[in-house]
Design a protein around this motif. Sequence first.
Motif, PDB file in Angstrom:
ATOM      1  N   GLY A 181       0.835  -1.192   0.000  1.00 19.04           N
ATOM      2  CA  GLY A 181       0.000   0.000   0.000  1.00 19.04           C
ATOM      3  C   GLY A 181       0.867   1.237   0.000  1.00 19.04           C
ATOM      4  O   GLY A 181       2.046   1.200   0.379  1.00 19.04           O
ATOM      5  N   LEU A 182       0.293   2.364  -0.441  1.00 15.06           N
ATOM      6  CA  LEU A 182       1.043   3.614  -0.445  1.00 15.06           C
ATOM      7  C   LEU A 182       0.101   4.794  -0.239  1.00 15.06           C
ATOM      8  O   LEU A 182      -1.063   4.758  -0.635  1.00 15.06           O
ATOM      9  CB  LEU A 182       1.859   3.775  -1.725  1.00 15.06           C
ATOM     10  CG  LEU A 182       1.127   3.841  -3.079  1.00 15.06           C
ATOM     11  CD1 LEU A 182       0.671   5.258  -3.416  1.00 15.06           C
ATOM     12  CD2 LEU A 182       2.019   3.308  -4.189  1.00 15.06           C
ATOM     13  N   LEU A 183       0.630   5.808   0.390  1.00 13.98           N
ATOM     14  CA  LEU A 183      -0.033   7.098   0.568  1.00 13.98           C
ATOM     15  C   LEU A 183       0.917   8.171   0.061  1.00 13.98           C
ATOM     16  O   LEU A 183       2.121   8.114   0.318  1.00 13.98           O
ATOM     17  CB  LEU A 183      -0.369   7.367   2.038  1.00 13.98           C
ATOM     18  CG  LEU A 183      -1.262   6.371   2.772  1.00 13.98           C
ATOM     19  CD1 LEU A 183      -1.378   6.766   4.237  1.00 13.98           C
ATOM     20  CD2 LEU A 183      -2.643   6.318   2.132  1.00 13.98           C
ATOM     21  N   SER A 184       0.392   9.141  -0.654  1.00 15.10           N
ATOM     22  CA  SER A 184       1.201  10.265  -1.119  1.00 15.10           C
ATOM     23  C   SER A 184       0.557  11.554  -0.632  1.00 15.10           C
ATOM     24  O   SER A 184      -0.668  11.737  -0.764  1.00 15.10           O
ATOM     25  CB  SER A 184       1.304  10.272  -2.645  1.00 15.10           C
ATOM     26  OG  SER A 184       2.110  11.353  -3.085  1.00 15.10           O
TER      27      SER A 184
ATOM     28  N   ARG B 296       4.623  25.145   5.244  1.00 18.20           N
ATOM     29  CA  ARG B 296       5.931  24.665   5.692  1.00 18.20           C
ATOM     30  C   ARG B 296       5.830  23.493   6.656  1.00 18.20           C
ATOM     31  O   ARG B 296       6.789  22.730   6.799  1.00 18.20           O
ATOM     32  CB  ARG B 296       6.706  25.814   6.358  1.00 18.20           C
ATOM     33  CG  ARG B 296       6.975  26.987   5.423  1.00 18.20           C
ATOM     34  CD  ARG B 296       7.766  28.068   6.142  1.00 18.20           C
ATOM     35  NE  ARG B 296       7.954  29.228   5.282  1.00 18.20           N
ATOM     36  CZ  ARG B 296       8.947  29.353   4.393  1.00 18.20           C
ATOM     37  NH1 ARG B 296       9.832  28.377   4.272  1.00 18.20           N
ATOM     38  NH2 ARG B 296       9.052  30.427   3.656  1.00 18.20           N
ATOM     39  N   ASP B 297       4.705  23.346   7.343  1.00 21.86           N
ATOM     40  CA  ASP B 297       4.622  22.328   8.393  1.00 21.86           C
ATOM     41  C   ASP B 297       3.387  21.450   8.286  1.00 21.86           C
ATOM     42  O   ASP B 297       2.921  20.896   9.274  1.00 21.86           O
ATOM     43  CB  ASP B 297       4.652  22.987   9.773  1.00 21.86           C
ATOM     44  CG  ASP B 297       3.482  23.939   9.987  1.00 21.86           C
ATOM     45  OD1 ASP B 297       2.708  24.155   9.029  1.00 21.86           O
ATOM     46  OD2 ASP B 297       3.337  24.461  11.104  1.00 21.86           O
ATOM     47  N   GLY B 298       2.832  21.312   7.078  1.00 26.42           N
ATOM     48  CA  GLY B 298       1.629  20.511   6.910  1.00 26.42           C
ATOM     49  C   GLY B 298       1.694  19.617   5.687  1.00 26.42           C
ATOM     50  O   GLY B 298       2.503  19.821   4.776  1.00 26.42           O
ATOM     51  N   LEU B 299       0.845  18.598   5.683  1.00 22.94           N
ATOM     52  CA  LEU B 299       0.708  17.697   4.546  1.00 22.94           C
ATOM     53  C   LEU B 299      -0.770  17.544   4.219  1.00 22.94           C
ATOM     54  O   LEU B 299      -1.624  17.586   5.113  1.00 22.94           O
ATOM     55  CB  LEU B 299       1.305  16.318   4.851  1.00 22.94           C
ATOM     56  CG  LEU B 299       2.811  16.227   5.058  1.00 22.94           C
ATOM     57  CD1 LEU B 299       3.202  14.804   5.445  1.00 22.94           C
ATOM     58  CD2 LEU B 299       3.573  16.672   3.813  1.00 22.94           C
ATOM     59  N   SER B 300      -1.069  17.352   2.938  1.00 22.80           N
ATOM     60  CA  SER B 300      -2.442  17.147   2.484  1.00 22.80           C
ATOM     61  C   SER B 300      -2.486  15.890   1.629  1.00 22.80           C
ATOM     62  O   SER B 300      -1.690  15.733   0.695  1.00 22.80           O
ATOM     63  CB  SER B 300      -2.928  18.353   1.680  1.00 22.80           C
ATOM     64  OG  SER B 300      -4.291  18.221   1.330  1.00 22.80           O
ATOM     65  N   LEU B 301      -3.397  14.984   1.951  1.00 23.03           N
ATOM     66  CA  LEU B 301      -3.467  13.694   1.270  1.00 23.03           C
ATOM     67  C   LEU B 301      -3.793  13.861  -0.208  1.00 23.03           C
ATOM     68  O   LEU B 301      -4.743  14.551  -0.582  1.00 23.03           O
ATOM     69  CB  LEU B 301      -4.528  12.814   1.941  1.00 23.03           C
ATOM     70  CG  LEU B 301      -4.717  11.416   1.342  1.00 23.03           C
ATOM     71  CD1 LEU B 301      -3.444  10.592   1.473  1.00 23.03           C
ATOM     72  CD2 LEU B 301      -5.887  10.706   2.014  1.00 23.03           C
ATOM     73  N   ASP B 302      -2.990  13.217  -1.042  1.00 23.50           N
ATOM     74  CA  ASP B 302      -3.183  13.260  -2.487  1.00 23.50           C
ATOM     75  C   ASP B 302      -3.648  11.917  -3.026  1.00 23.50           C
ATOM     76  O   ASP B 302      -4.643  11.834  -3.750  1.00 23.50           O
ATOM     77  CB  ASP B 302      -1.876  13.680  -3.156  1.00 23.50           C
ATOM     78  CG  ASP B 302      -1.916  13.543  -4.673  1.00 23.50           C
ATOM     79  OD1 ASP B 302      -2.998  13.771  -5.245  1.00 23.50           O
ATOM     80  OD2 ASP B 302      -0.885  13.212  -5.266  1.00 23.50           O
ATOM     81  N   LEU B 303      -2.941  10.852  -2.685  1.00 24.92           N
ATOM     82  CA  LEU B 303      -3.210   9.546  -3.270  1.00 24.92           C
ATOM     83  C   LEU B 303      -3.266   8.489  -2.175  1.00 24.92           C
ATOM     84  O   LEU B 303      -2.488   8.534  -1.217  1.00 24.92           O
ATOM     85  CB  LEU B 303      -2.107   9.186  -4.270  1.00 24.92           C
ATOM     86  CG  LEU B 303      -2.430   8.084  -5.280  1.00 24.92           C
ATOM     87  CD1 LEU B 303      -3.521   8.530  -6.227  1.00 24.92           C
ATOM     88  CD2 LEU B 303      -1.177   7.707  -6.056  1.00 24.92           C
TER      89      LEU B 303
END
Length: 591
Positions: free
Chosen positions: A443-446, A452-459
């Motif tokens: 499995g994978l998450l991208s 500068r200090d955050g992530l947003s789910l793409d895949l």
Amino acid sequence: MERERPDGRRAGRDRGSRSRRCYLGAVWYLRAVAFVNLLAGVWVSFGNDIRRHNDDEFFTPYLLTAGFFSGSVSLLLAVTMRRRKRAAWLLNLVLASLLLALGVVALGLPVYRRHGQNWVSAVVTALFVACLVAGRREFRARGDRANPRLAATVAAAGFAVCSLTAAALVSASNTDPDAWRATFFQQWHYGVLRMLSLAYDDVHYGDIGTPVGINVLINVMSTALVLLVLYAAFRSRRPVDAMTDEDRRRLRALLERHGERDSLGYFALRSDKSVVWSPTGKSAVAYRVTGGVSLASGDPIGDPEAWPGAIGRWLAQAREHGWTPAVIGAGEEGGTVYARHGLDALELGDEAVVDLDDFTLKGRAMRGVRQAYHRIGRAGFTVRVRRHEDIPPEEMAALVRLADDWRDGETERGFSMALGRLGDPGDGRCVMVVCYDGERPRGLLSFVPWGRDGLSLDLMRRDRRSENGLFEFMVLKLTEHAGELGIRRISLNFAMFRSVFERGSRLGAGPVLRLWRSLLGFFSRWWQIESLYRANAKYRPVWEPRYLLFERSADLLRITVAGARAEGFLALPALPERLGGRRARSTVPEP
């Protein structure tokens, strides 16, 4: 009493109001004519009365000829006029003026002058022409330059196909005893006349006799051809050029300075989006034109003080080309600014944001997540968390192939909350989370950067044969490594209509809310509406509302279809590139 200002602002407002009233009057006239025509097609005796009047010493107002053909044409013209298409305005003005001129000439003859109905028809047509002339400023939407050529091509090819098909139908259904005497040209001529009208009883074809059903079928076929030609002539301008490398460079610079404001900001860099800049160049609106809808996503990019300039240009561009403006997935701050520009807001759902400073696995509410985490860990699964730029090219290519293999369906879905280009070298700051069963990826998450200090789910992809709970295991492993990456917040999936599921399950929920929740639960069997909410809620996130913004409620259906197409849930056939002509270039000046 309001005084007249020296700059003429009041006079300008009066002219604008009068022009808009005349524009609406012309549109509503076409709508009324369409209703009467369609009613005459259903109400046979009423339609026969209108046709009998036209055959005698009477004439009816512009486009009122009774029947489904005229009703369909007038309805299509009403729609195009409502969208302020300049070409539709010009066509109506020319045809209505010609009919008015013929009516005035006819009223000069005694045989027509004595009928009051003819005077009423002339007055109604004259009022329609007057509304067109007075409201000409409202019809400013330009069409595609390729439309005339496309309409001519469709008309020529369509007439050839329809006339030959009509001749074949006439030949196959000819019930006359001497049908063998009829030549191909006679059958073709008869079919063409039936394409034009069903009322050619006075034309004698001694060797041709066709059933009424065949005649109606031929006429319906010609009606569809006329509507297709009108659509090709009045369709909205095609999308402008996608953003250039310079646009992307400037957008990335804005995201560096202001990217923390919106978790969806990085998705403005999608390859299929265009961009409109504010006059100062400090903000931009990224959008995509789908089905005549200019669909923006998320909040504008850049300095909030410059947002109104970008929004104003985006709206002006949409009105210039006859596009319907809409925004999908706007946040509360951006939605407020869009609303100040005349757009209405409708809450779509909520985005799940995990604040890592407050996140914990302790407590009864996190029991299910803890159990999934420990179960997958005991099964021997491991996780690697890296930036895209730290993954070797060969390994990244293999992960991209796996993501394609694990995709549900052939279409890459996503528009407002998906980047759509996994493994692109320009997205090196994105984060990849890969779960391994031994040496084999399962499995994978991208994730894309969020400031500068955050992530947003793409895949989000996994092998369908893998264990349940794999995603929970990967998300929790990401939270453990977040400190190494300098990450403090993570945006997960979007939960549509989240408040309905949450409030609808509480004690004391009203019957309407419970019914709405049951309906959404029914559709969740196919579209995973409730399952996405449940999957997000288990992390105890902060819910951030997201909104759909639109100009008119009547456009909601069209916007919904355009949004479904953009997100990849609905695929509609498109006209070939050769017929449509080359893609139009943007007329919006660069700052």
